[in-house]
Design an enzyme around this catalytic site. Structure first.
Site, PDB file in Angstrom:
ATOM      1  N   HIS A   1      29.508  -3.962  -3.184  1.00 50.65           N
ATOM      2  CA  HIS A   1      30.400  -2.907  -3.666  1.00 50.65           C
ATOM      3  C   HIS A   1      31.591  -2.706  -2.713  1.00 50.65           C
ATOM      4  O   HIS A   1      31.929  -3.605  -1.968  1.00 50.65           O
ATOM      5  CB  HIS A   1      29.603  -1.634  -3.916  1.00 50.65           C
ATOM      6  CG  HIS A   1      28.430  -1.867  -4.813  1.00 50.65           C
ATOM      7  ND1 HIS A   1      28.529  -1.980  -6.184  1.00 50.65           N
ATOM      8  CD2 HIS A   1      27.101  -2.101  -4.523  1.00 50.65           C
ATOM      9  CE1 HIS A   1      27.344  -2.229  -6.710  1.00 50.65           C
ATOM     10  NE2 HIS A   1      26.458  -2.315  -5.729  1.00 50.65           N
TER      11      HIS A   1
ATOM     12  N   GLU B   1      26.216   3.614  -1.495  1.00 48.76           N
ATOM     13  CA  GLU B   1      25.759   2.253  -1.215  1.00 48.76           C
ATOM     14  C   GLU B   1      26.809   1.449  -0.462  1.00 48.76           C
ATOM     15  O   GLU B   1      26.498   0.716   0.484  1.00 48.76           O
ATOM     16  CB  GLU B   1      25.385   1.545  -2.520  1.00 48.76           C
ATOM     17  CG  GLU B   1      24.839   0.143  -2.321  1.00 48.76           C
ATOM     18  CD  GLU B   1      24.439  -0.534  -3.611  1.00 48.76           C
ATOM     19  OE1 GLU B   1      23.920  -1.677  -3.542  1.00 48.76           O
ATOM     20  OE2 GLU B   1      24.648   0.061  -4.693  1.00 48.76           O
TER      21      GLU B   1
ATOM     22  N   HIS C   1      22.509  -5.180  -0.371  1.00 44.56           N
ATOM     23  CA  HIS C   1      22.612  -4.056  -1.297  1.00 44.56           C
ATOM     24  C   HIS C   1      21.580  -2.980  -0.964  1.00 44.56           C
ATOM     25  O   HIS C   1      20.643  -3.211  -0.201  1.00 44.56           O
ATOM     26  CB  HIS C   1      22.397  -4.532  -2.736  1.00 44.56           C
ATOM     27  CG  HIS C   1      23.544  -5.325  -3.276  1.00 44.56           C
ATOM     28  ND1 HIS C   1      24.476  -4.801  -4.144  1.00 44.56           N
ATOM     29  CD2 HIS C   1      23.925  -6.601  -3.045  1.00 44.56           C
ATOM     30  CE1 HIS C   1      25.376  -5.727  -4.432  1.00 44.56           C
ATOM     31  NE2 HIS C   1      25.059  -6.837  -3.775  1.00 44.56           N
TER      32      HIS C   1
ATOM     33  N   GLU D   1      17.791  -6.069  -1.371  1.00 42.71           N
ATOM     34  CA  GLU D   1      17.863  -4.661  -1.785  1.00 42.71           C
ATOM     35  C   GLU D   1      17.060  -3.851  -0.772  1.00 42.71           C
ATOM     36  O   GLU D   1      15.832  -3.875  -0.771  1.00 42.71           O
ATOM     37  CB  GLU D   1      17.298  -4.480  -3.197  1.00 42.71           C
ATOM     38  CG  GLU D   1      18.119  -5.138  -4.293  1.00 42.71           C
ATOM     39  CD  GLU D   1      19.293  -4.266  -4.752  1.00 42.71           C
ATOM     40  OE1 GLU D   1      19.571  -3.246  -4.090  1.00 42.71           O
ATOM     41  OE2 GLU D   1      19.918  -4.608  -5.769  1.00 42.71           O
TER      42      GLU D   1
END
Length: 235
Positions: free
Chosen positions: A12, A26, A81, A146
């Protein structure tokens, strides 16, 4: 022998904050982890060049992230992430399709995944596959991690600690090194360890709205022999 090229992709950025919850975004967490991972790799291992798809809060499209790694002819791609959706813990992904390097990609991912789980103590949610663009479009072995759930209070509390972000980063550095067989530098241990051991503190010498004022302060401090740098953030 040429250096190993490792690309690290902070998920992101810019107008895309990623998942948000519990006062966290995030995009901020992934950038910190990626920067810390790069620093640990350079500090601890030889023969590795690390490139980030972004080094500040800017938007980079998924295709450009993959294209960046492809242009570098990178040896490995790791996208970082933070999860969301009500779960808990750590999971990792590789591309789910059929491709010639899949067995190698799986083997590298397995080492990285197991190392991160062991060092962070995250709940192990398993090794998974998905059709993510950054995994599908990269030409080298690629993995997406993640690292906890931003909308889970326990995980979010963990992620609010800079020491724990460093712990996640160091686990990534260790895992990548184990997976690729990087040579450690002689007698090197990570400075500012994320947990236990010696604790380090950072002194902030000013906050400024205009960058030129921040740059002026850095010059003043360096003229006095005080090493300094500019750290951008949003209030």
């Amino acid at each position: 022998m040429s250096d190993f090229i490792q690309v690290i992709d902070p998920g992101h950025g810019g107008y895309d904050p990623g998942a948000t919850a519990n006062g966290l975004r995030e995009k901020d967490l992934t950038l910190k982890i990626a920067l810390y991972t790069r620093d640990y790799i350079y500090e601890l291992y030889e023969g590795v060049k690390v490139y980030l798809t972004r080094e500040k809060d800017v938007f980079v499209s998924l295709s450009e992230r993959a294209a960046f790694a492809n242009r570098l002819n990178a040896d490995h791609f790791c996208s970082i992430h933070i999860n969301a959706g009500g779960g808990e813990g750590f999971e990792s992904y590789i591309y789910r399709g059929s491709y010639s390097s899949k067995s190698k990609t799986q083997a590298l991912r397995n080492v990285l995944h197991d190392t991160i789980v062991a060092e962070t103590k995250f709940k192990n949610r398993g090794k998974k596959e998905a059709d993510y663009a950054v995994l599908r479009e990269t030409k080298m072995p690629a993995v997406l991690t993640e690292n906890g759930f931003i909308d889970n209070k326990d995980d979010a509390d963990f992620l609010k600690s800079d020491a724990n972000l460093r712990k996640i980063a160091l686990a990534h550095a260790h895992g990548l090194a184990k997976a690729h067989g990087w040579k450690p530098k002689a007698n090197k241990k990570p400075s500012r360890p994320s947990v236990g051991g010696k604790v380090f503190y950072r002194v902030v010498a000013g906050s400024f709205v205009e960058r030129e004022n921040a740059e002026r302060r850095v010059k003043e401090l360096k003229a006095k022999g005080i090493e300094s740098f500019i750290d951008e953030y949003r209030a």
